[in-house]
Design an enzyme around this catalytic site. Structure first.
Site, mmCIF file in Angstrom:
data_model
loop_
_atom_site.group_PDB
_atom_site.id
_atom_site.type_symbol
_atom_site.label_atom_id
_atom_site.label_comp_id
_atom_site.label_asym_id
_atom_site.label_seq_id
_atom_site.Cartn_x
_atom_site.Cartn_y
_atom_site.Cartn_z
ATOM 1 N N ARG A 105 0.783 -1.143 0.134
ATOM 2 C CA ARG A 105 -0.137 0.069 0.079
ATOM 3 C C ARG A 105 1.013 1.352 0.057
ATOM 4 N NH1 ARG A 105 -5.185 1.178 3.811
ATOM 5 N NH2 ARG A 105 -3.553 0.913 5.527
ATOM 6 N N THR A 109 -0.812 7.679 -1.172
ATOM 7 C CA THR A 109 -2.033 7.552 -1.833
ATOM 8 C C THR A 109 -2.948 6.402 -1.340
ATOM 9 O OG1 THR A 109 -1.231 5.742 -3.463
ATOM 10 C CG2 THR A 109 -0.897 8.124 -4.173
ATOM 11 N N ASP A 201 -3.906 -9.529 12.721
ATOM 12 C CA ASP A 201 -3.112 -9.572 11.312
ATOM 13 C C ASP A 201 -2.771 -10.845 10.851
ATOM 14 O OD1 ASP A 201 -0.921 -7.422 9.505
ATOM 15 O OD2 ASP A 201 -0.743 -9.797 9.636
ATOM 16 N N ASP A 204 0.900 -12.065 10.300
ATOM 17 C CA ASP A 204 1.722 -11.959 11.561
ATOM 18 C C ASP A 204 1.461 -13.296 12.151
ATOM 19 O OD1 ASP A 204 3.212 -9.743 10.957
ATOM 20 O OD2 ASP A 204 2.041 -8.482 12.261
HETATM 21 N N1 URA Z 1 -5.253 -7.863 7.057
HETATM 22 C C1 URA Z 1 -5.329 -8.480 8.193
HETATM 23 O O1 URA Z 1 -4.290 -9.599 8.201
HETATM 24 N N2 URA Z 1 -6.164 -8.476 9.071
HETATM 25 C C2 URA Z 1 -7.201 -7.661 8.973
HETATM 26 O O2 URA Z 1 -7.815 -7.529 9.940
HETATM 27 C C3 URA Z 1 -7.378 -6.818 7.963
HETATM 28 C C4 URA Z 1 -6.234 -6.898 6.923
#
Ligand code: URA
Length: 210
Positions: A105, A109, A201, A204
């Site tokens: 990302r 922008t 995440d 992660d």
């Molecule tokens: N990506 C993720 O890993 N978790 C989220 O909650 C949103 C995007």
């Protein structure tokens, strides 16, 4: 044509998803559950594959037996979290062709920028299944599917673990022809673009990074 959105409510899927959501679930358990759940989701996303028959002989007599029609499936993983779903699905569909799309990302922008793209050939003749565990804003999924279409793909499905209403709406607007298969639709996104209540995440949690 299949519904635009399919939520897999099977008890095994829901039970495993709850275990994955819990914050104290270890990386090892998360990874194992993700592999297991990906098999169950793959079963659902391939439900309406085109079928044909072929002549075989059983030990008893010849028969015309059902078999999947057409070229090998294309599985497209959105890096890096998509790889967690990919591994399990490949156990179920070992002959599938595999592609990878890497997007980050842009901090200014906030739009997805492609840094890697390697796709199987003859996409126009294959069913493509794009995998990414989290359909959050939908920006990277929409961008990956746009890339796929530019490479000729016509028959595309999107497989995720969790979806936010915002991502579903974005996908429906940009790619109304793409069926989404997910284990759950959560309430909303928070200000950081995370799915709420979600599972944190996904990358992660599956790779043990922070
Ligand atoms: N990506 C993720 O890993 N978790 C989220 O909650 C949103 C995007």
């Amino acid at each position: 044509m299949a519904e635009h959105l399919t939520v897999v409510l099977h008890p095994l899927v829901q039970h495993k998803l709850t275990l994955m959501r819990e914050k104290d679930t270890s990386t090892a358990s998360f990874r194992k559950l993700l592999r297991e759940i990906s098999l169950l989701l793959a079963y659902e996303v391939t439900r309406e594959l085109p079928m044909t028959t072929k002549a075989i002989e059983t030990p008893i007599e010849p028969m015309d037996a059902p078999t999947i029609d057409g070229k090998k499936l294309a599985l497209i993983s959105i890096l890096r979290a998509g790889n967690g779903l990919l591994d399990g699905i490949l156990e179920l569909i070992p002959a599938a062709r595999v592609g990878f799309v890497g997007l980050y990302r842009d901090p200014e922008t906030l739009q997805p920028v492609q840094y890697y793209c390697k796709l199987p050939d003859h996409l126009e003749e294959r069913v493509s299944i794009v995998v990414d565990p989290m359909l959050a804003t939908g920006n990277s999924s929409v961008a990956a599917i746009t890339l796929l279409k530019q490479s000729g793909a016509k028959n595309i499905r999107f497989l995720c673990l969790l979806a936010a209403p915002e991502g579903i709406a974005r996908m429906k607007e940009a790619h109304p022809d793409v069926q989404i298969v997910t284990a759950a639709v959560d309430r909303q996104l928070n200000d950081h673009g995370y799915i709420v209540p979600g599972l944190g995440d996904a990358g992660d949690r599956m790779f043990g990074t922070k």
